[in-house]
Design an enzyme around this catalytic site. Structure first.
Site, PDB file in Angstrom:
ATOM      1  N   ASP A 124       0.800  -1.201  -0.549  1.00  0.00           N
ATOM      2  CA  ASP A 124      -0.380  -0.347   0.020  1.00  0.00           C
ATOM      3  C   ASP A 124       0.730   1.221   0.040  1.00  0.00           C
ATOM      4  O   ASP A 124       1.844   1.166   0.653  1.00  0.00           O
ATOM      5  CB  ASP A 124      -0.696  -0.288   1.632  1.00  0.00           C
ATOM      6  CG  ASP A 124      -2.171   0.991   1.002  1.00  0.00           C
ATOM      7  OD1 ASP A 124      -2.499   2.291   0.280  1.00  0.00           O
ATOM      8  OD2 ASP A 124      -3.612   0.693   0.953  1.00  0.00           O
ATOM      9  N   ASP A 142       3.757   1.116  -4.397  1.00  0.00           N
ATOM     10  CA  ASP A 142       1.879   2.073  -5.661  1.00  0.00           C
ATOM     11  C   ASP A 142       2.535   1.070  -6.844  1.00  0.00           C
ATOM     12  O   ASP A 142       3.277   0.690  -7.426  1.00  0.00           O
ATOM     13  CB  ASP A 142       2.762   2.519  -5.808  1.00  0.00           C
ATOM     14  CG  ASP A 142       1.944   3.648  -7.107  1.00  0.00           C
ATOM     15  OD1 ASP A 142       0.855   2.916  -7.181  1.00  0.00           O
ATOM     16  OD2 ASP A 142       2.245   4.935  -7.293  1.00  0.00           O
ATOM     17  N   VAL A 143       1.467   0.051  -6.631  1.00  0.00           N
ATOM     18  CA  VAL A 143       1.505  -1.044  -7.636  1.00  0.00           C
ATOM     19  C   VAL A 143       1.051  -0.192  -8.855  1.00  0.00           C
ATOM     20  O   VAL A 143       1.205  -1.548 -10.008  1.00  0.00           O
ATOM     21  CB  VAL A 143      -0.372  -1.941  -6.882  1.00  0.00           C
ATOM     22  CG1 VAL A 143      -0.024  -2.237  -5.487  1.00  0.00           C
ATOM     23  CG2 VAL A 143      -1.749  -0.984  -7.522  1.00  0.00           C
ATOM     24  N   ASN A 169      -6.342  -5.368  -4.140  1.00  0.00           N
ATOM     25  CA  ASN A 169      -7.591  -4.900  -3.999  1.00  0.00           C
ATOM     26  C   ASN A 169      -7.226  -3.760  -3.594  1.00  0.00           C
ATOM     27  O   ASN A 169      -8.256  -3.265  -3.784  1.00  0.00           O
ATOM     28  CB  ASN A 169      -7.611  -5.937  -2.450  1.00  0.00           C
ATOM     29  CG  ASN A 169      -8.899  -4.760  -1.657  1.00  0.00           C
ATOM     30  OD1 ASN A 169      -9.822  -5.238  -1.792  1.00  0.00           O
ATOM     31  ND2 ASN A 169      -7.542  -4.097  -0.345  1.00  0.00           N
ATOM     32  N   TYR A 235     -13.096   4.552 -13.170  1.00  0.00           N
ATOM     33  CA  TYR A 235     -13.928   4.088 -11.829  1.00  0.00           C
ATOM     34  C   TYR A 235     -14.685   2.169 -12.546  1.00  0.00           C
ATOM     35  O   TYR A 235     -14.213   1.270 -12.675  1.00  0.00           O
ATOM     36  CB  TYR A 235     -14.191   4.032 -10.842  1.00  0.00           C
ATOM     37  CG  TYR A 235     -13.797   2.778  -9.591  1.00  0.00           C
ATOM     38  CD1 TYR A 235     -12.781   2.887  -8.887  1.00  0.00           C
ATOM     39  CD2 TYR A 235     -15.578   2.514  -9.831  1.00  0.00           C
ATOM     40  CE1 TYR A 235     -13.236   1.757  -7.743  1.00  0.00           C
ATOM     41  CE2 TYR A 235     -15.586   1.689  -8.395  1.00  0.00           C
ATOM     42  CZ  TYR A 235     -14.473   1.051  -7.680  1.00  0.00           C
ATOM     43  OH  TYR A 235     -14.334   0.218  -6.789  1.00  0.00           O
ATOM     44  N   LYS A 239     -12.861  -1.227 -13.304  1.00  0.00           N
ATOM     45  CA  LYS A 239     -13.516  -2.479 -12.816  1.00  0.00           C
ATOM     46  C   LYS A 239     -13.822  -3.091 -14.051  1.00  0.00           C
ATOM     47  O   LYS A 239     -13.799  -4.848 -13.835  1.00  0.00           O
ATOM     48  CB  LYS A 239     -14.640  -1.749 -11.996  1.00  0.00           C
ATOM     49  CG  LYS A 239     -13.636  -1.548 -10.518  1.00  0.00           C
ATOM     50  CD  LYS A 239     -13.196  -2.529 -10.150  1.00  0.00           C
ATOM     51  CE  LYS A 239     -12.433  -1.817  -9.386  1.00  0.00           C
ATOM     52  NZ  LYS A 239     -11.155  -2.594  -8.140  1.00  0.00           N
ATOM     53  N   THR A 272     -16.514   1.140   3.171  1.00  0.00           N
ATOM     54  CA  THR A 272     -14.894   1.969   3.257  1.00  0.00           C
ATOM     55  C   THR A 272     -14.562   2.712   3.078  1.00  0.00           C
ATOM     56  O   THR A 272     -15.436   3.120   2.577  1.00  0.00           O
ATOM     57  CB  THR A 272     -13.912   0.210   2.622  1.00  0.00           C
ATOM     58  OG1 THR A 272     -14.574   1.076   1.615  1.00  0.00           O
ATOM     59  CG2 THR A 272     -14.511  -1.231   2.805  1.00  0.00           C
TER      60      THR A 272
END
Length: 360
Positions: A124, A142-143, A169, A235, A239, A272
């Site tokens: 993360d 940082d992915v 995730n 987003y 997805k 969340t």
């Protein structure tokens, strides 16, 4: 959420029936009338009362029990055909990599496996909310940066061992309309939400295969990837790409490495920080999903060594049928559901207008 989590869902428009939802009723039915054991108890109870076999109540109850049993068996067969034979899982030997595991759903999964003896690596850009999580090792990464992912992967293999489970995730939500999005924000959104999972798969999947004992890949998508929503163009596109990538990857692994299990999670709105401030339009049909419920499904799939397709709440399991409806009907349904109004109250993590990399 753990006690250390600093954010909570804004208060909904509560009423006396606020806790009730379609999912709650279905959960009750699945443990009563829709469970084979309970279904067969009904004719046994009738028989204990000396009801004749040919009596209508007895015939109906037996027919119902047979129907429920056949449905249950069909579900088991469907699961086996779709995902194959479960792999053997030994938590003491599992090395679980979780992206975006510093908070939210990712942190909850990390804590569960850390306390149960697995080696857990959390990736993360934010520091972990629970810095004392037992059995969890944090790696700042940082992915969306493939060089950082490669560097961290080497560190994980040296310090924890060869990865066996990857949970993609990490995600960010910017929450702006397409016209208001800057090109830099578009790049950041896609690098984290879509390219990040690709980078992690390209980096960690070869190591999982090299381990030789099989493994599990978990990809977190969203119903937004199917229906889209205003102020979520970036987003939703990412997805949708995750869902398509997962299905294609599953098909490839089924042929080349059948020992690898894949899990696709398609949740609705989660409570969340990712969607802080968003109000659900209808808590009965589309209740906000608690991270602990999603965690249970993911943990159950990993523990049992099986693949799975998880949709929560109930409507998420049938969301693909939405696009089968006539386009005019889709517009009406969207207006009634309020899906395109939900982001108007979005404030981001801790009140900011842009959500930093976090967990779903």
């Amino acid at each position: 959420m753990p006690a250390t989590t600093r954010y909570s869902r804004p208060p909904q428009r509560d009423s006396w029936f606020a806790p009730l939802s379609v999912d709650l009723f279905l959960k009750v039915l699945n443990t009563t009338l829709l469970h084979p054991f309970i279904a067969w108890l009904i004719p046994l109870c009738f028989r204990a009362q000396t009801v004749k076999w040919e009596a209508p109540p007895m015939v109906i109850s037996i027919a119902w029990a047979i129907f429920i049993t056949l449905c249950w068996m069909a579900g088991v067969i469907n699961q086996r055909i779709a995902h194959g034979i479960p792999r053997e899982v030994d938590l003491s030997e599992e090395v679980i990599v979780i992206t975006g595991g510093a908070s939210g759903l990712g942190l909850l999964i990390a804590e569960v496996y850390g306390m149960r003896g697995a080696s857990v690596a959390v990736l993360d850009v934010n520091e972990m909310e629970n810095t004392e999580a037992r059995g969890v090792t944090f790696y700042k990464c940082d992915v969306g940066d493939k060089a950082q992912v490669a560097k961290v992967a080497d560190e994980i293999e040296k310090e924890l061992g060869t990865p066996t489970v990857l949970i993609n995730n990490a995600a960010i939500v910017i929450g702006k309309s397409l016209l208001d999005l800057s090109l830099e924000e578009v790049d950041k959104s896609f690098s984290t939400n879509l390219l990040g999972p690709f980078y992690c798969l390209k980096t960690f999947l070869p190591a999982i295969i090299r381990g030789g004992n099989g493994g599990t890949i978990v990809n977190i998508s969203s119903v937004i990837g199917t229906v889209g929503a205003a102020q979520l163009t970036d987003y939703a596109a990412a997805k949708a790409g995750i869902s398509a990538m997962h299905r294609s990857l599953t098909a490839e692994l089924r042929e080349s490495h059948p020992e690898i299990r894949t899990v696709l999670v398609t949740p609705g709105q989660l409570s969340t920080p990712l969607f802080y401030g968003v109000q659900t339009p209808n808590s009965f049909v589309a209740p906000v999903v608690e991270p602990v419920d999603v965690t249970k499904e993911i943990v159950a799939a990993i523990d049992s060594g099986r693949g799975a397709t998880v949709g929560m709440p109930l409507y998420a399991r049938w969301i693909d049928w939405f696009n089968v409806l006539p386009v005019g009907v889709q517009v009406i349904v969207r207006a009634i559901a309020g899906v395109d109004r939900g982001m108007k109250s979005f404030v981001g993590r801790g009140g900011s207008s842009i959500e930093k990399e976090s967990s779903e």
